[in-house]
Design an enzyme around this catalytic site. Sequence first.
Site, PDB file in Angstrom:
ATOM      1  CE1 TYR A 150      15.890  -4.859   5.735  1.00  6.24           C
ATOM      2  CE2 TYR A 150      14.000  -4.320   4.352  1.00  6.24           C
ATOM      3  CZ  TYR A 150      14.519  -4.741   5.574  1.00  6.24           C
ATOM      4  OH  TYR A 150      13.682  -5.040   6.615  1.00  6.24           O
ATOM      5  CD  GLU A 158      13.130  -8.444   9.164  1.00  4.21           C
ATOM      6  OE1 GLU A 158      12.393  -7.445   9.354  1.00  4.21           O
ATOM      7  OE2 GLU A 158      14.326  -8.495   9.523  1.00  4.21           O
ATOM      8  CD  GLU A 183      22.576  -6.282   9.351  1.00  2.00           C
ATOM      9  OE1 GLU A 183      23.384  -5.368   9.111  1.00  2.00           O
ATOM     10  OE2 GLU A 183      22.096  -7.006   8.471  1.00  2.00           O
ATOM     11  CD  GLU A 226      19.274   2.169  13.619  1.00  2.91           C
ATOM     12  OE1 GLU A 226      19.139   0.969  13.294  1.00  2.91           O
ATOM     13  OE2 GLU A 226      19.740   3.041  12.857  1.00  2.91           O
TER      14      GLU A 226
END
Length: 655
Positions: free
Chosen positions: A343, A411, A455, A464
């Site tokens: 991150y 998240e 993103e 991804e």
Amino acid sequence: MPLGQRQGDKSESRYCGVESGFEPDMPRLLTRSLSSGFDFLLAPLVDPSYRPSSAGAAGTESFPLPVAASDLILSPSQWSSHVVGKVSAWIDLDSDDEQLRMDSEITLKQEIAWASHLSLQACVLPPPKSASCGNYARCVNQILQGLSNMQLWLRIPLEKTEPMDEESKVADHGGRTIDTWEWWNSFRLLCEHHTQLCVALDILSSLPSLYSLGRWFGEPVRAAILITDSFMTNARGYPCLSKRHQRLVSEFFDHSVQIVISGECRHNISQEVSNDNMHDSDNENYFEGAIYKHPLRPYLDYVAYLYQKLDPIPEQERFEVGYRDFLQSPLQPLMDNLEAQTYETFEKDTVKYSQYQRAVSKALLDRVPDETASTTTTVLMVVGAGRGPLVRASLQAAEETGRKLKVYAVEKNPNAVITLHSLIKLEGWESLVTIVSSDMRCWNAPEKADILVSELLGSFGDNELSPECLDGAQRFLKPDGISIPSSYTSFIQPITASKLYNDVKTYKDIAHFETAYVVKLHRVARLAPPQPVFTFAHPNFSPKIDNQRYKKLQFQMPSDTGSALVHGFAGYFDAVLYKDVHLGIEPSTATPNMFSWFPIYFPLRKPIHVPVQSPLEVQFWRCCGPTKVWYEWCVTLPSPSPIHNSSGRSYWVGL
């Protein structure tokens, strides 16, 4: 001593060598070369007049090899650090003369054995006489199997005559063109791409075309031998190089290729001793009473001048140096939770987030007119919020445009959610941001979003699983809602990448040749411009969404390139965030100073030789199953390859 100081450069290209003839007094020769500023010596290790068939008892092992110096004359560190051996130039293992062929094989093995005994880092082999060099390659390949650490540098003249070059046709007896890259390619294929077989290029006075030269940057070139004949004379009578030669030498510096000066001095320059080098007691090459200046020192000075003219390596590139040509497995963001260090690396990419902020600002301005800016609250959802950089960019865009915003930060990584809570509290955003700890594909939103920000892009755009994630998340986007990014396209281009191919080959299995890798490409030759492969647009309100794709592409290399060897394909992406705000790594449109993504590399199990002016046809598939997504790829022209990664047997991305 190094050619100069260049901030961030710790590569071997800082050191310059000099080639010499046979010299029985090796210590004297080495001392003179080092004291004149050269860093190493390229020199014969054995008397070039030696022939096994005429030595003593017809070359029996009892006859001592006429070497230039005993291993005791220099220290082991001097042999290792300052001497590169040179195998006798007369050897010809593909000669029709049987005696010469036998002498050549015996001598080659004896000289390499002696160089290995001296612990030299490298030994230069004479060039093959043509692309038909089977016996020479067989003998070298045998030697390579028994070498521990020493590299063998095959000497190749940098030469490619063009078909319309009439003078070359005459010189080549019958109109055949010469492309010495073919000599190297034949040799390394016969030696199975051995990792210790490298190239030393002889740089001549005339250079091949730009595209032809470009092929060599994907090869294991370790040294560029600058022949003094290739230098011109400047107005003051000193040696200099043409603009094309200068650019080539600069490229060599950037690719860790060492320069070696070779030949006779062609410039009549006063041989004054340089006080800087001769009488500096701090110089490790200083020796008492030195009054010698090497005749080739002016050429060294010019090469040093070219090195010192280079711009400092930018900070971003210095950060990336350790990743050059290093194979990394792509992220599995749905299967795995990212670590804090990952991150943090991505969050340092300020360019990426400034682009996102620009895109959100434009979307807010389009969405909410000035008249209603004080009364309208826009609902924005950040899906895959991580530790909050997109939340920050979105709120900064709202402040910049004077728009009111309500943010949902979604998240799935529970560890990142902890950081998110701390960030919201620290910044005082409790009234603006709602944190949702959930997979975006499973969450039931309490209201519809005006703007969906994510993103989820990988090096190949969709690798991804951005399409699958956003397809699942778009159910809580208003029918007229905006997705940032709004679309993205993947690109591929064929490359020569000898190092990458050898690195994959070390695993000794098919699976690694059927895996895509994230790589900071450096020692590669890009053989044709990239072409688009797969495109995805969001939101996608098609009644039946299908994210499987198939594409057939045909690449045509520039006609003056010559033939080439394709080791695989480099992959990139370009994304439209919103309207004219884009983000990407496709070379022709790449976002400057952005480092979140390196290219992706799709290897080929067996390199494909592409003859002159032959098209290269490649086919790519994006395949979807209940639990995974994977790619398959193959070459169909000029010769077919196996279909790589059939049914995702070796590499996939888990849903």
